[in-house]
Scaffold this motif. Structure first.
Motif, PDB file in Angstrom:
ATOM      1  N   ARG A  23       0.853  -1.184   0.000  1.00 46.92           N
ATOM      2  CA  ARG A  23       0.000   0.000   0.000  1.00 46.92           C
ATOM      3  C   ARG A  23       0.892   1.239   0.000  1.00 46.92           C
ATOM      4  NH1 ARG A  23      -3.632  -0.468   4.630  1.00 46.92           N
ATOM      5  NH2 ARG A  23      -4.785  -1.810   3.223  1.00 46.92           N
ATOM      6  N   LEU A  25       0.984   5.501  -0.018  1.00 46.06           N
ATOM      7  CA  LEU A  25       0.319   6.785   0.165  1.00 46.06           C
ATOM      8  C   LEU A  25       1.045   7.797  -0.719  1.00 46.06           C
ATOM      9  CD1 LEU A  25      -1.668   8.741   1.477  1.00 46.06           C
ATOM     10  CD2 LEU A  25      -0.169   8.797   3.495  1.00 46.06           C
ATOM     11  N   PRO A  66       0.258   2.846   5.379  1.00 47.94           N
ATOM     12  CA  PRO A  66       0.927   2.482   4.130  1.00 47.94           C
ATOM     13  C   PRO A  66       2.250   1.768   4.367  1.00 47.94           C
ATOM     14  CG  PRO A  66       1.335   4.773   4.624  1.00 47.94           C
ATOM     15  CD  PRO A  66       0.374   4.271   5.670  1.00 47.94           C
TER      16      PRO A  66
END
Length: 187
Positions: A23, A25, A66
């Motif tokens: 993930r 950001l 993240p």
């Protein structure tokens, strides 16, 4: 009686990608750049959440959790370098790999290194360079033990700060040379 609409107050974008390998950001005040980065990373199987500036990044980072944060330098409210410094000062986020994606001056690169930025990618960039850099930083994080690695002085990066040799991971076999090569700089 008129129709009512529910409106999302924030500008944060998030799309869940099943089987995502990480993930990210992405923080940039330019919507086109955010979309460009998002699309390229999603095509590689990464989940992407976006924020329009550093203040919004700090608002959502603890919910998003993240594996990596990318930052532009020049943004309204809170710029990328001050955002990086705040992320490094917070024990909950000091372990996160940070990459600056911006047309940086030498001063900005030096300041970024001083606050603990892990890598720099110059704009304009090739999408393949972006993907390679992001994947390398995420893999390096997993190799250092992930989330708790920088906390309490027990991580592979010397307790959350950047190591004296400028390489937060401590080893030099990450495949990327220190310095600038093809627009990519790893601190």
């Amino acid at each position: 009686m008129g129709k009512t609409r529910t409106r999302w107050l924030g500008r944060t974008y998030s799309r869940v990608v099943s089987g995502a390998s990480g993930r990210v950001l992405v923080v940039d005040d330019n919507k086109v750049i955010r979309q460009l980065i998002r699309v390229n990373l999603e095509l590689e199987g990464l989940e992407v959440v976006t924020a329009a500036d550093g203040a919004e990044c700090l608002d959502v980072v603890h919910q998003v959790r993240p594996d990596l944060v990318t930052l532009d330098v020049v943004m309204p409210r809170l710029d990328g370098l001050r955002t990086a410094a705040r992320l490094r000062a917070d024990p909950r986020t000091n372990h996160l790999p940070l990459a600056i994606i911006s047309a940086c001056t030498q001063y900005e690169v030096e300041t970024g290194l001083d606050v603990g930025v892990d890598a720099f990618l110059s704009k304009p960039f090739e999408p393949a360079e972006l993907v390679r850099l992001v994947k390398q930083l995420i893999q390096g994080r997993a190799g250092r033990g992930g989330e708790g690695a920088g906390e309490g002085g027990a991580g592979g990066d010397g307790g959350g700060g950047h190591g004296g040799d400028g390489d937060r991971g401590g080893d030099d076999d990450d495949g990327l040379a220190d310095g600038v090569a093809g627009g990519v700089s790893i601190g």
